[in-house]
Motif scaffolding. Structure first.
Motif, short mmCIF file in Angstrom:
data_model
loop_
_atom_site.label_atom_id
_atom_site.label_comp_id
_atom_site.label_asym_id
_atom_site.label_seq_id
_atom_site.Cartn_x
_atom_site.Cartn_y
_atom_site.Cartn_z
N GLY A 138 1.23 -1.11 0.06
CA GLY A 138 0.18 -0.22 -0.38
C GLY A 138 0.97 1.00 0.11
N ARG A 139 2.65 1.01 -0.46
CA ARG A 139 3.07 2.48 0.10
C ARG A 139 2.90 3.34 -1.48
NH1 ARG A 139 7.89 -0.48 2.94
NH2 ARG A 139 7.18 -2.32 1.33
N LYS A 140 3.43 3.79 -1.45
CA LYS A 140 4.20 4.68 -2.19
C LYS A 140 4.81 4.41 -3.38
CE LYS A 140 0.85 8.18 -2.16
NZ LYS A 140 -0.35 7.90 -3.02
N VAL A 141 5.42 3.90 -4.67
CA VAL A 141 5.93 3.80 -5.60
C VAL A 141 6.45 4.40 -6.37
CG1 VAL A 141 6.23 1.74 -7.57
CG2 VAL A 141 3.98 1.31 -5.92
N VAL A 142 7.97 5.17 -6.05
CA VAL A 142 9.71 5.52 -6.90
C VAL A 142 9.81 4.90 -7.15
CG1 VAL A 142 11.16 7.53 -6.21
CG2 VAL A 142 8.96 6.92 -4.38
N MET A 143 10.20 5.45 -8.84
CA MET A 143 11.13 4.14 -9.65
C MET A 143 11.89 4.39 -10.65
SD MET A 143 9.13 1.65 -12.22
CE MET A 143 7.98 0.93 -11.40
N HIS A 144 13.18 4.06 -10.66
CA HIS A 144 13.87 4.60 -11.42
C HIS A 144 14.77 3.36 -12.80
CE1 HIS A 144 17.74 6.76 -12.96
NE2 HIS A 144 18.46 5.53 -12.52
N ILE A 145 14.75 4.20 -14.13
CA ILE A 145 15.03 3.24 -15.00
C ILE A 145 16.58 3.95 -15.87
CG2 ILE A 145 14.45 1.74 -16.84
CD1 ILE A 145 11.77 2.45 -16.78
N SER A 146 17.67 2.96 -15.80
CA SER A 146 18.82 3.26 -16.24
C SER A 146 19.58 2.05 -16.68
CB SER A 146 19.50 4.87 -15.55
OG SER A 146 20.04 4.13 -14.48
N ASN A 147 20.96 2.90 -17.53
CA ASN A 147 22.31 1.44 -17.69
C ASN A 147 23.10 1.57 -16.29
OD1 ASN A 147 23.65 4.18 -18.63
ND2 ASN A 147 23.19 3.06 -20.47
N PHE A 148 22.84 2.28 -14.88
CA PHE A 148 24.01 2.46 -13.85
C PHE A 148 24.47 3.15 -14.28
CE2 PHE A 148 20.67 0.46 -10.46
CZ PHE A 148 19.47 0.30 -11.07
N ARG A 149 25.22 4.21 -15.72
CA ARG A 149 26.51 4.27 -15.69
C ARG A 149 27.09 6.29 -14.80
NH1 ARG A 149 27.19 7.43 -20.22
NH2 ARG A 149 25.15 6.89 -20.70
N PRO A 150 28.05 6.23 -14.21
CA PRO A 150 27.96 7.10 -13.38
C PRO A 150 27.41 8.75 -13.64
CG PRO A 150 30.04 6.15 -14.22
CD PRO A 150 28.95 5.33 -14.47
N GLY B 111 24.25 -2.52 -14.49
CA GLY B 111 25.18 -2.11 -14.90
C GLY B 111 26.77 -1.38 -13.71
N PRO B 112 27.63 -0.56 -13.79
CA PRO B 112 28.47 -0.45 -13.00
C PRO B 112 28.28 -0.22 -11.63
CG PRO B 112 28.75 0.99 -14.48
CD PRO B 112 27.61 0.24 -15.02
N GLU B 113 27.26 0.93 -11.63
CA GLU B 113 26.88 2.10 -10.69
C GLU B 113 25.85 1.04 -9.89
OE1 GLU B 113 28.76 5.21 -9.71
OE2 GLU B 113 30.09 4.17 -10.85
N ARG B 114 25.48 -0.18 -10.02
CA ARG B 114 24.38 -0.13 -8.89
C ARG B 114 24.90 -1.20 -7.86
NH1 ARG B 114 20.75 -6.48 -10.57
NH2 ARG B 114 20.12 -6.49 -8.01
N VAL B 115 25.99 -1.53 -8.06
CA VAL B 115 26.96 -1.92 -6.66
C VAL B 115 27.15 -0.92 -5.63
CG1 VAL B 115 28.86 -2.52 -5.18
CG2 VAL B 115 28.33 -3.77 -7.38
N GLU B 116 27.26 0.35 -5.70
CA GLU B 116 27.31 1.92 -5.12
C GLU B 116 26.19 2.30 -4.89
OE1 GLU B 116 29.91 3.51 -4.30
OE2 GLU B 116 30.60 1.99 -5.55
N ALA B 117 24.97 2.08 -5.62
CA ALA B 117 22.88 2.65 -5.80
C ALA B 117 23.01 1.60 -4.12
CB ALA B 117 22.71 1.99 -6.41
N GLU B 118 23.31 -0.29 -3.73
CA GLU B 118 22.96 -0.79 -2.73
C GLU B 118 23.88 -0.61 -1.45
OE1 GLU B 118 22.75 -4.57 -5.50
OE2 GLU B 118 24.00 -4.16 -5.00
N ALA B 119 24.73 0.29 -2.35
CA ALA B 119 25.76 0.41 -0.81
C ALA B 119 25.08 2.03 0.06
CB ALA B 119 27.72 0.86 -0.86
N GLU B 120 24.79 2.45 -0.84
CA GLU B 120 23.99 3.45 -0.26
C GLU B 120 22.75 3.62 0.30
OE1 GLU B 120 24.35 7.78 -0.01
OE2 GLU B 120 26.01 7.00 -0.94
N ALA B 121 22.04 2.20 -0.04
CA ALA B 121 20.85 1.83 -0.23
C ALA B 121 20.79 1.59 1.90
CB ALA B 121 20.03 0.95 -0.20
N ARG B 122 22.49 0.81 1.71
CA ARG B 122 22.69 -0.07 3.56
C ARG B 122 23.02 1.07 4.21
NH1 ARG B 122 24.59 -3.65 -0.05
NH2 ARG B 122 26.77 -2.68 0.05
#
Length: 398
Positions: A198-210, A238-249
């Motif tokens: 039931g929460r709001k859905v925020v979305m992003h689509i890309s190739n995860f480049r810098p 893409g190459p920055e997915r690991v960075e996004a996962e780290a930021e979320a943690r």
């Protein structure tokens, strides 16, 4: 017409646009031949009047890096010769337009010809093309094309600035959407309810480049989530997915962020989104943002590159300076809390996307460009590529 299309077949805006263009042209009765190293990710296995020709890059001990550009030129030459193509439409100047020039030179030695149209999508101009080692060949490939297009005013102007183009003409033909495909009422949101809760859905689509600044996506979401319970759906890889996962943690929102990887069918996902984030350093156009708008999803992002040509600030979304995650988050919270304002912006987004970027109107522009190019080449006895005004070296910025 018989049209050859060469693009990068992998996940990304240029490949998506090239594939959708080819499909639309075939639906209008043209014969379309895709020439690349793999089947484009948005191309179904079979469509009438659509053909796929794989580029085989041989493996030889002599080559540490197999020469794809040469293999592509050979395949282009074969397809044009065997199927009597009228136009080779190259998406990206290098190596595609370069390979097309080689293929055309081979054809002319044999007494035949083909016209070359090059569409600039961004990286080939803003990053790769301006590298010193690629600058000259990029300039050469542009000026040796019969016609050149860019997907935004921003990219056209950047081409003129970067390459000192005073004689060549770059026509702007924007990206487009299929309004039927991105009608959110047609789709059922595929994300399970036990994920969204039931929460709001925020979305992003890309190739995860810098350049996409995916850490800013997560930072913006974390601030939104403090005020409005929500989930973040990250589509692509893409190459920055690991960075996004780290930021979320690091920000303590990892349990609310879901990475889905590369997905071809994004329309059903966008149909269930409440907000789309695009915080890039620069966007040559922003095709993912346009697809979100067409789905009735307001876009919040960075005021950079060609994105202001797509998102109408305060009407279909909000744009702020690159890196200003606080402002982006405030806009997101305000919109998600105000259902009436969200609905008005959603309606405006869908209507604007269909009015300014409809498939019928944009594809017709490409058809007209092909026809003009063929007509001009015919008048000049097939020498248009040789007499096209060149980019003035004296105006070079390097």
């Amino acid at each position: 017409m018989k049209i050859g299309i060469t693009c990068y077949p992998t996940y990304g805006g240029s490949g998506a646009l090239a594939t959708e263009l080819g499909i639309a042209l075939a639906a209008r009765g043209h014969e379309v031949h895709f020439i690349t190293y793999a089947q484009p990710f948005r191309l179904p296995s079979f469509l009438p009047r659509v053909y796929f020709h794989e580029v085989d890059v041989g493996r030889y001990p002599l080559f540490e890096y197999p020469p794809y550009d040469l293999a592509l030129a050979v395949r282009m030459h074969e397809v044009v010769r065997d199927h009597q193509l009228d136009v080779l439409h190259c998406h990206y100047a290098i190596p595609h337009a370069t390979s097309a020039w080689i293929a055309r030179s081979m054809l002319r030695e044999e007494g035949s010809d083909v016209k070359v149209v090059t569409t600039l999508h961004g990286t080939d101009i803003t990053i790769v093309g301006q590298e010193r080692s690629f600058y000259s060949i990029t300039k050469f490939s542009i000026e040796k094309s019969h016609a050149v297009t860019a997907v935004s005013d921003f990219l056209r102007d950047e081409t003129y600035r970067a390459f000192g183009c005073v004689g060549c003409q770059v026509d702007v033909i924007h990206n487009f959407i299929d309004p039927h495909l991105y009608d959110r009422s047609r789709h059922v949101f595929p994300i399970p309810v036990d994920v969204t809760k039931g929460r709001k859905v925020v979305m992003h689509i890309s190739n995860f480049r810098p350049v996409k600044r995916v850490r800013d996506i997560v930072k913006t979401f974390a601030r939104i989530n403090r005020e409005v319970p929500s989930v973040l759906i990250m589509i692509g890889d893409g190459p920055e997915r690991v960075e996004a996962e780290a930021e979320a943690r690091e920000l303590g929102v990892a349990e609310h962020v879901h990475f889905l990887g590369k997905i071809d069918a994004i329309a059903p996902l966008l149909a269930g989104a409440d907000l789309f984030l695009l915080t890039s350093d620069s966007e040559s156009f922003g095709l993912s943002a346009l697809e979100a708008l067409a789905s009735g999803v307001p876009v919040i992002g960075a005021h950079a590159g060609g994105l202001p040509e797509v998102v109408v600030h305060g009407v279909t979304g909000y744009l702020y300076p690159v890196g200003d995650v606080e402002a982006m988050a405030r806009a997101g919270v305000g919109l998600l809390r105000d259902g009436k304002r969200w609905q008005a912006m959603s309606n405006a987004a869908a209507a604007d996307a269909r009015t300014r970027f409809s498939e019928d109107a944009i594809v017709a522009q490409y058809e007209a460009l092909y026809e003009r190019t063929l007509a001009a080449a015919s008048v000049s006895s097939g020498t248009a590529m040789d007499v096209l005004p060149s980019i003035s070296p004296s105006s070079s910025t390097t």
